[in-house]
Design a protein around this motif. Sequence first.
Motif, short mmCIF file in Angstrom:
data_model
loop_
_atom_site.label_atom_id
_atom_site.label_comp_id
_atom_site.label_asym_id
_atom_site.label_seq_id
_atom_site.Cartn_x
_atom_site.Cartn_y
_atom_site.Cartn_z
N VAL A 169 31.92 37.50 27.10
CA VAL A 169 32.76 36.31 26.91
C VAL A 169 34.02 36.71 26.16
O VAL A 169 33.95 37.29 25.08
CB VAL A 169 32.00 35.22 26.13
N PRO A 170 35.21 36.44 26.70
CA PRO A 170 36.45 36.85 26.04
C PRO A 170 36.74 36.05 24.78
O PRO A 170 36.32 34.90 24.65
CB PRO A 170 37.52 36.60 27.12
N SER A 239 44.33 40.60 30.21
CA SER A 239 43.37 39.78 30.96
C SER A 239 44.01 38.54 31.57
O SER A 239 44.60 37.71 30.86
CB SER A 239 42.22 39.35 30.03
N PRO A 240 43.89 38.36 32.90
CA PRO A 240 44.44 37.15 33.54
C PRO A 240 43.63 35.90 33.22
O PRO A 240 44.07 34.79 33.54
CB PRO A 240 44.36 37.49 35.03
N LEU A 241 42.45 36.06 32.60
CA LEU A 241 41.67 34.89 32.21
C LEU A 241 42.48 33.97 31.30
O LEU A 241 42.34 32.73 31.35
CB LEU A 241 40.40 35.32 31.48
N TYR A 242 43.36 34.56 30.48
CA TYR A 242 44.09 33.77 29.49
C TYR A 242 45.19 32.90 30.11
O TYR A 242 45.74 32.04 29.42
CB TYR A 242 44.67 34.68 28.42
N VAL A 243 45.53 33.11 31.38
CA VAL A 243 46.47 32.21 32.06
C VAL A 243 45.73 31.39 33.13
O VAL A 243 46.32 30.90 34.09
CB VAL A 243 47.66 32.98 32.69
N GLY A 244 44.41 31.29 32.97
CA GLY A 244 43.62 30.42 33.84
C GLY A 244 43.27 31.02 35.18
O GLY A 244 43.03 30.27 36.14
N GLU A 245 43.23 32.35 35.29
CA GLU A 245 42.92 33.00 36.57
C GLU A 245 41.62 33.79 36.47
O GLU A 245 41.25 34.29 35.40
CB GLU A 245 44.06 33.93 36.99
N ILE A 246 40.94 33.92 37.60
CA ILE A 246 39.70 34.69 37.69
C ILE A 246 39.99 35.97 38.49
O ILE A 246 40.38 35.88 39.67
CB ILE A 246 38.58 33.90 38.38
N GLY A 255 41.34 29.73 38.30
CA GLY A 255 40.06 29.46 37.67
C GLY A 255 39.85 28.00 37.35
O GLY A 255 40.82 27.21 37.31
N GLN A 256 38.61 27.62 37.13
CA GLN A 256 38.28 26.25 36.75
C GLN A 256 38.35 26.06 35.23
O GLN A 256 38.09 24.97 34.74
CB GLN A 256 36.88 25.88 37.27
N GLU A 262 50.64 30.73 27.66
CA GLU A 262 51.64 30.26 28.63
C GLU A 262 52.01 31.40 29.58
O GLU A 262 52.05 32.57 29.19
CB GLU A 262 52.89 29.76 27.91
N ARG A 263 52.29 31.05 30.82
CA ARG A 263 52.61 32.06 31.84
C ARG A 263 53.81 32.92 31.44
O ARG A 263 53.81 34.14 31.63
CB ARG A 263 52.88 31.36 33.17
N LYS A 264 54.85 32.32 30.88
CA LYS A 264 56.05 33.06 30.50
C LYS A 264 55.72 34.12 29.46
O LYS A 264 56.15 35.29 29.57
CB LYS A 264 57.11 32.10 29.97
N LEU A 265 54.94 33.75 28.44
CA LEU A 265 54.55 34.70 27.40
C LEU A 265 53.69 35.82 27.98
O LEU A 265 53.87 36.99 27.66
CB LEU A 265 53.81 33.96 26.28
N TYR A 266 52.76 35.45 28.85
CA TYR A 266 51.88 36.44 29.47
C TYR A 266 52.68 37.46 30.28
O TYR A 266 52.46 38.67 30.16
CB TYR A 266 50.87 35.73 30.36
N ASP A 267 53.63 36.98 31.08
CA ASP A 267 54.44 37.87 31.91
C ASP A 267 55.30 38.80 31.06
O ASP A 267 55.49 39.98 31.40
CB ASP A 267 55.33 37.06 32.85
#
Length: 530
Positions: A169-170, A239-246, A255-256, A262-267
């Motif tokens: 679990v992240p 980890s893409p989990l943190y932007v809501g992706e699986i 992801g559900q 935020e996507r901008k910060l992640y990118d």
Amino acid sequence: MHDRGGKLLRCAVYTRKSSEEGLEQSFNSLHAQREACEAYVLSQKHEGWQLVPTAYDDGGWSGGSMERPGLKQLLADVGAGLVDIIVVYKVDRLTRSLADFAKMVELFDAKSTSFVSVTQAFNTTSSMGRLTLNVLLYFAQFEREVTGERIRDKIAASKAKGLWMGGQVPLGYEPAGRTLTVNEAQAEQVRWLYQRYLKLKAVDALVEDAYAAGLRSKQRAGGGKGKITRGSMYRILSSPLYVGEIPHGRKRYAGQHPAIVERKLYDQVQAVLTANRRKTIDGSKAGPSAMLAGLVYTADGVRFTSTHTRKGKRTYRYYATPVGTPEPQRMRVPAAELEKLVVGTIVDKLGTAEAIAGDLIGCEDLPAALASAAMLVAKLRRGDPVSKRALATNLINRLTIGEGSVTIELRLTAIDEGLNHETLTILAPATIGRRKASLALIVGDKRDAQPDAAMIALVARARSWFEDLRSGAVPSLAALAAREGIKPVQVKRTLPHAFLRPELVTIVVEGGELASAQLGFPVRLATSTA
């Protein structure tokens, strides 16, 4: 196969159950198999069949591997000529692998041993029995492969729907069935780590900042919270989990679970991570290519850094503890020799099915895992420096250089994704020492038969200098350095060789190799002043 005219035929019963479930019961599957097999042997008493007293049982062992204690004992007894007939409840109790069965049949034929399945009414004493057995084994292997494919397909389909399929679990989330819910306190820590990394642009610095700020890793079952390691930090930041992706392989699905970052910060963070990777790979950051950079530690947990020196047109690469490391922990290892040792040890372990199969028991599809291991070996043998570096980062969790050995800890997820968080530890005997007055990694007990002329000259020079100092021929180390035209630090590094024990001097004269533990002072001092 046997002359049954009055001859007793020794029958060994072999039983196996894949899982440990129910083994604690007073009468379990192994007992049921044995009871049926013993009844069958008794029914053949008129043929001279006699049950041997040894119980060959494997409870909780997969039929896809030969690394089973009961099977090993059975094959050893067959090899010793103690068994004439092997009796099993069903053929897949003995093995589910055609390749493994072929090896067994070769041994059975050599020792004139028959094989009988109680519930499938055949034995290997006839050609028809062998044909029937091979057909059954094909179906057993087919069944295992189909089961593995169904599981993989189900996982892929579930991830495509955005479901979380378990595992570690992240940080920032808590499990909730087949999805994740946000742990707000931890989520704030994750956002802080992303924002802080954009300022520092260095994972090592972020690890130290996070520890100083009181951030700790997520508590695991059976363990406690600890410092967020460098590897864990990379996983958090990428980890893409943190932007809501699986993630699934190279694909990503919506992801559900809710996003934390935020996507901008992640990118922005991904861009910095990618830029830093390129610097490391092309040498602009770490100099010459270092396959094991960031993976090597001392037994006390001090991480080595990649470094190099140049002498004329030659470049010498090393893994060394950082400047300022206390003297007992200070070390420097020749990079090429360490990399050769590590690659050779991993290739030897992963390169043969017999050596690695026992460590892959937990995987769903053993043949696929063995093929994956063979592919990794091929890449290690023939890959270019950049691909080897990427492979080492993915496969190796940690290298620890201790006294007399190098401990290699591998991530088994690099071989099979189903082996979640499992590691494999390999020990390679090796010592940091001297070879021809140069720093070397001495592997095993190998020795050079030629006298080490350079080391002999170094010892002689040290004794001569010490005698000059003792007698007063030169008043000080500085005066001695001036007379020899060298720096005082070179004198200090050479003088300890004047006090080698006689047995160590004998090793040098006879062409042996000395480790720092034998010298009684750090290897880095053992430097030629020539």
